[in-house]
Design a protein around this motif. Structure first.
Motif, PDB file in Angstrom:
ATOM      1  N   ALA A  92       0.835  -1.204   0.000  1.00  0.00           N
ATOM      2  CA  ALA A  92       0.000   0.000   0.000  1.00  0.00           C
ATOM      3  C   ALA A  92       0.868   1.252   0.000  1.00  0.00           C
ATOM      4  CB  ALA A  92      -0.907   0.005   1.229  1.00  0.00           C
ATOM      5  N   GLY A  93       0.539   2.193  -0.868  1.00  0.00           N
ATOM      6  CA  GLY A  93       1.322   3.417  -0.977  1.00  0.00           C
ATOM      7  C   GLY A  93       2.503   3.293  -1.916  1.00  0.00           C
ATOM      8  N   ILE A  94       2.874   2.044  -2.268  1.00  0.00           N
ATOM      9  CA  ILE A  94       3.984   1.815  -3.204  1.00  0.00           C
ATOM     10  C   ILE A  94       3.424   1.494  -4.580  1.00  0.00           C
ATOM     11  CG2 ILE A  94       6.012   0.392  -3.694  1.00  0.00           C
ATOM     12  CD1 ILE A  94       6.144  -0.178  -0.662  1.00  0.00           C
ATOM     13  N   GLU A  95       2.465   0.561  -4.621  1.00  0.00           N
ATOM     14  CA  GLU A  95       1.776   0.216  -5.858  1.00  0.00           C
ATOM     15  C   GLU A  95       0.314   0.641  -5.746  1.00  0.00           C
ATOM     16  OE1 GLU A  95       2.183  -3.921  -6.591  1.00  0.00           O
ATOM     17  OE2 GLU A  95       4.366  -3.910  -6.506  1.00  0.00           O
ATOM     18  N   ASP A  96      -0.204   1.260  -6.807  1.00  0.00           N
ATOM     19  CA  ASP A  96      -1.614   1.649  -6.808  1.00  0.00           C
ATOM     20  C   ASP A  96      -2.495   0.410  -6.894  1.00  0.00           C
ATOM     21  OD1 ASP A  96      -1.044   4.294  -6.624  1.00  0.00           O
ATOM     22  OD2 ASP A  96      -1.297   4.715  -8.770  1.00  0.00           O
ATOM     23  N   PRO A  97      -3.613   0.388  -6.143  1.00  0.00           N
ATOM     24  CA  PRO A  97      -4.523  -0.757  -6.252  1.00  0.00           C
ATOM     25  C   PRO A  97      -5.145  -0.843  -7.640  1.00  0.00           C
ATOM     26  CG  PRO A  97      -5.505   0.988  -4.929  1.00  0.00           C
ATOM     27  CD  PRO A  97      -4.087   1.384  -5.176  1.00  0.00           C
ATOM     28  N   LYS A  98      -5.453  -2.063  -8.047  1.00  0.00           N
ATOM     29  CA  LYS A  98      -6.103  -2.329  -9.329  1.00  0.00           C
ATOM     30  C   LYS A  98      -7.321  -3.198  -9.018  1.00  0.00           C
ATOM     31  CE  LYS A  98      -5.181  -4.409 -13.877  1.00  0.00           C
ATOM     32  NZ  LYS A  98      -4.200  -5.216 -14.648  1.00  0.00           N
ATOM     33  N   VAL A  99      -8.514  -2.698  -9.284  1.00  0.00           N
ATOM     34  CA  VAL A  99      -9.747  -3.301  -8.774  1.00  0.00           C
ATOM     35  C   VAL A  99     -10.616  -3.797  -9.923  1.00  0.00           C
ATOM     36  CG1 VAL A  99     -11.781  -2.951  -7.326  1.00  0.00           C
ATOM     37  CG2 VAL A  99      -9.652  -1.746  -6.783  1.00  0.00           C
ATOM     38  N   LEU A 100     -11.128  -5.022  -9.776  1.00  0.00           N
ATOM     39  CA  LEU A 100     -12.076  -5.605 -10.720  1.00  0.00           C
ATOM     40  C   LEU A 100     -13.469  -5.568 -10.094  1.00  0.00           C
ATOM     41  CD1 LEU A 100     -12.556  -7.174 -13.402  1.00  0.00           C
ATOM     42  CD2 LEU A 100     -12.226  -9.280 -12.082  1.00  0.00           C
ATOM     43  N   ILE A 101     -14.460  -5.062 -10.833  1.00  0.00           N
ATOM     44  CA  ILE A 101     -15.836  -4.949 -10.331  1.00  0.00           C
ATOM     45  C   ILE A 101     -16.747  -5.808 -11.192  1.00  0.00           C
ATOM     46  CG2 ILE A 101     -17.769  -3.382  -9.886  1.00  0.00           C
ATOM     47  CD1 ILE A 101     -15.701  -1.134  -9.524  1.00  0.00           C
ATOM     48  N   THR A 102     -17.561  -6.651 -10.573  1.00  0.00           N
ATOM     49  CA  THR A 102     -18.506  -7.478 -11.306  1.00  0.00           C
ATOM     50  C   THR A 102     -19.780  -7.657 -10.480  1.00  0.00           C
ATOM     51  OG1 THR A 102     -18.748  -9.545 -12.561  1.00  0.00           O
ATOM     52  CG2 THR A 102     -17.651  -9.693 -10.428  1.00  0.00           C
ATOM     53  N   THR A 103     -20.770  -8.284 -11.092  1.00  0.00           N
ATOM     54  CA  THR A 103     -22.094  -8.413 -10.475  1.00  0.00           C
ATOM     55  C   THR A 103     -22.426  -9.885 -10.261  1.00  0.00           C
ATOM     56  OG1 THR A 103     -23.239  -8.546 -12.596  1.00  0.00           O
ATOM     57  CG2 THR A 103     -22.863  -6.344 -11.697  1.00  0.00           C
ATOM     58  N   SER A 104     -23.613 -10.138  -9.748  1.00  0.00           N
ATOM     59  CA  SER A 104     -24.133 -11.495  -9.687  1.00  0.00           C
ATOM     60  C   SER A 104     -24.585 -11.916 -11.087  1.00  0.00           C
ATOM     61  CB  SER A 104     -25.300 -11.576  -8.705  1.00  0.00           C
ATOM     62  OG  SER A 104     -26.269 -10.592  -9.015  1.00  0.00           O
ATOM     63  N   HIS A 105     -24.975 -13.187 -11.256  1.00  0.00           N
ATOM     64  CA  HIS A 105     -25.447 -13.675 -12.552  1.00  0.00           C
ATOM     65  C   HIS A 105     -26.742 -12.952 -12.952  1.00  0.00           C
ATOM     66  CE1 HIS A 105     -22.504 -16.877 -12.610  1.00  0.00           C
ATOM     67  NE2 HIS A 105     -22.887 -17.280 -11.410  1.00  0.00           N
ATOM     68  N   ALA A 106     -26.916 -12.724 -14.248  1.00  0.00           N
ATOM     69  CA  ALA A 106     -28.136 -12.123 -14.810  1.00  0.00           C
ATOM     70  C   ALA A 106     -28.571 -10.885 -14.031  1.00  0.00           C
ATOM     71  CB  ALA A 106     -29.269 -13.148 -14.842  1.00  0.00           C
ATOM     72  N   PRO A 107     -27.737  -9.832 -13.985  1.00  0.00           N
ATOM     73  CA  PRO A 107     -28.078  -8.639 -13.193  1.00  0.00           C
ATOM     74  C   PRO A 107     -29.215  -7.845 -13.820  1.00  0.00           C
ATOM     75  CG  PRO A 107     -26.118  -8.217 -14.493  1.00  0.00           C
ATOM     76  CD  PRO A 107     -26.448  -9.673 -14.689  1.00  0.00           C
ATOM     77  N   SER A 108     -29.985  -7.178 -12.972  1.00  0.00           N
ATOM     78  CA  SER A 108     -31.027  -6.276 -13.456  1.00  0.00           C
ATOM     79  C   SER A 108     -30.380  -4.999 -13.980  1.00  0.00           C
ATOM     80  CB  SER A 108     -31.993  -5.932 -12.318  1.00  0.00           C
ATOM     81  OG  SER A 108     -31.313  -5.181 -11.311  1.00  0.00           O
ATOM     82  N   GLN A 109     -31.183  -4.144 -14.613  1.00  0.00           N
ATOM     83  CA  GLN A 109     -30.666  -2.881 -15.145  1.00  0.00           C
ATOM     84  C   GLN A 109     -30.140  -1.991 -14.023  1.00  0.00           C
ATOM     85  OE1 GLN A 109     -30.233  -1.977 -18.396  1.00  0.00           O
ATOM     86  NE2 GLN A 109     -29.147  -0.242 -17.497  1.00  0.00           N
ATOM     87  N   LYS A 110     -30.837  -2.006 -12.888  1.00  0.00           N
ATOM     88  CA  LYS A 110     -30.408  -1.157 -11.773  1.00  0.00           C
ATOM     89  C   LYS A 110     -29.077  -1.615 -11.200  1.00  0.00           C
ATOM     90  CE  LYS A 110     -32.090   1.237  -7.687  1.00  0.00           C
ATOM     91  NZ  LYS A 110     -33.258   1.563  -6.858  1.00  0.00           N
TER      92      LYS A 110
END
Length: 300
Positions: A92-110
């Motif tokens: 932390a503070g040396i390398e910037d975090p790299k984040v993956l964002i995903t949803t549950s299966h078959a997500p609604s529009q919201k």
């Protein structure tokens, strides 16, 4: 093709052995933490008794000589208790975090919209369409692509209901309930999303568990520049964490705040000492809302 397949199987085997070894080292470090924590508490009690010129309590007398020697050898660095948490976020503070964002299966529009807004909230993040991909495959892909964290967002009856933050390569994994979500387009007078790295404000995270939750959330974000005008606040009230995001303009002594959304409340309910695909991972903490003292307790 057969040769390529054999090479692939060999590579998978090496990766599994590597993470199995790292997992064992992690659990050993956690066990050592408990021992160091116990010794540290004993040393502090002995130090307090010696400083106040009081008799040494009976339960400390067996190891009083060894603990006194440890106190005499302590310096500014060794006197501070180190834990496995320091190893989890060693870069932390040396390398910037790299984040993956995903949803549950078959997500609604919201839920899809919420995941898109979370990608705007978290700098250096990427959104992945889940499809039929399972959790173990997502975690393995994220590890091989050098992601530092994976965020899963789930829903119930078309409303975002859960946010899971999984730190890589070995954990921890923190589960939050989501309440009262308001998207950016539903906020009156919502300003444009800033691309600056945000300053972080944490309010009322005073307990050991609060510091743990704060550490997990804090390390999703890179270190901002001092002149950044974007602010993300996590305000804890009765163990519900209010998320708000603003930009500000400072003119002399006057400061003008503009909310840029989204809004939601988080309530942590589970911390696992492992990644989201580790079913056998040890539970570090779990919310117990149905005990007699649950209404009186303040956990964070």
């Amino acid at each position: 093709l057969k040769l390529q397949f054999l090479y692939f199987i060999d590579w998978i085997g090496k990766m599994l052995r590597k993470y199995s070894r790292m997992r064992k080292e992690y659990l050993t470090a956690k066990s050592e933490d408990r021992k160091r924590d116990f010794i540290h508490d004993r040393k502090m009690q002995l130090k307090e008794a010696l400083d106040n010129k009081q008799p040494i309590p009976k339960h400390l007398r067996t190891f009083a000589r060894q603990d006194k020697e440890r106190l005499e050898l302590d310096d500014d660095q060794t006197a501070e208790l180190k834990t496995h948490i320091d190893d989890e976020y060693a870069t932390a503070g040396i390398e910037d975090p790299k984040v993956l964002i995903t949803t549950s299966h078959a997500p609604s529009q919201k839920l899809t919209t919420f995941a898109k807004e979370m990608r705007l909230v978290v700098p250096n993040s990427q959104r992945m369409n889940r499809g039929s991909t399972g959790v173990p495959e997502i975690i393995e892909q994220a590890r091989s692509s050098k992601f530092s964290d994976v965020i899963f967002v789930h829903e119930q009856r078309g409303e975002p209901s859960e946010l899971v933050v999984c730190h890589l390569p070995l954990g921890p994994t923190v589960h939050f309930g989501i309440h009262g979500t308001v998207m950016r387009h539903d906020i009156e007078g919502c300003g444009p999303m800033s691309q600056q790295l945000p300053h972080l404000v944490f309010e009322n995270f005073s307990t050991r568990l609060g510091e743990r939750i704060k550490s997990v959330l804090q390390h999703l974000f890179p270190v901002p520049r001092k002149d950044s005008t974007r602010v993300i606040s996590y305000d804890n009230t009765s163990d519900y964490i209010s998320f708000r995001q603003h930009t500000f303009i400072k003119k002399g002594k006057d400061v003008t705040l503009t909310e840029i959304g989204p809004r939601f409340e988080l309530r942590p309910y589970l911390i696992k000492l492992g990644t989201a695909d580790m079913k056998e991972a040890e539970t570090e903490w779990q919310l117990s809302p149905y005990t007699n003292t649950a209404k009186k307790r303040r956990l964070l």
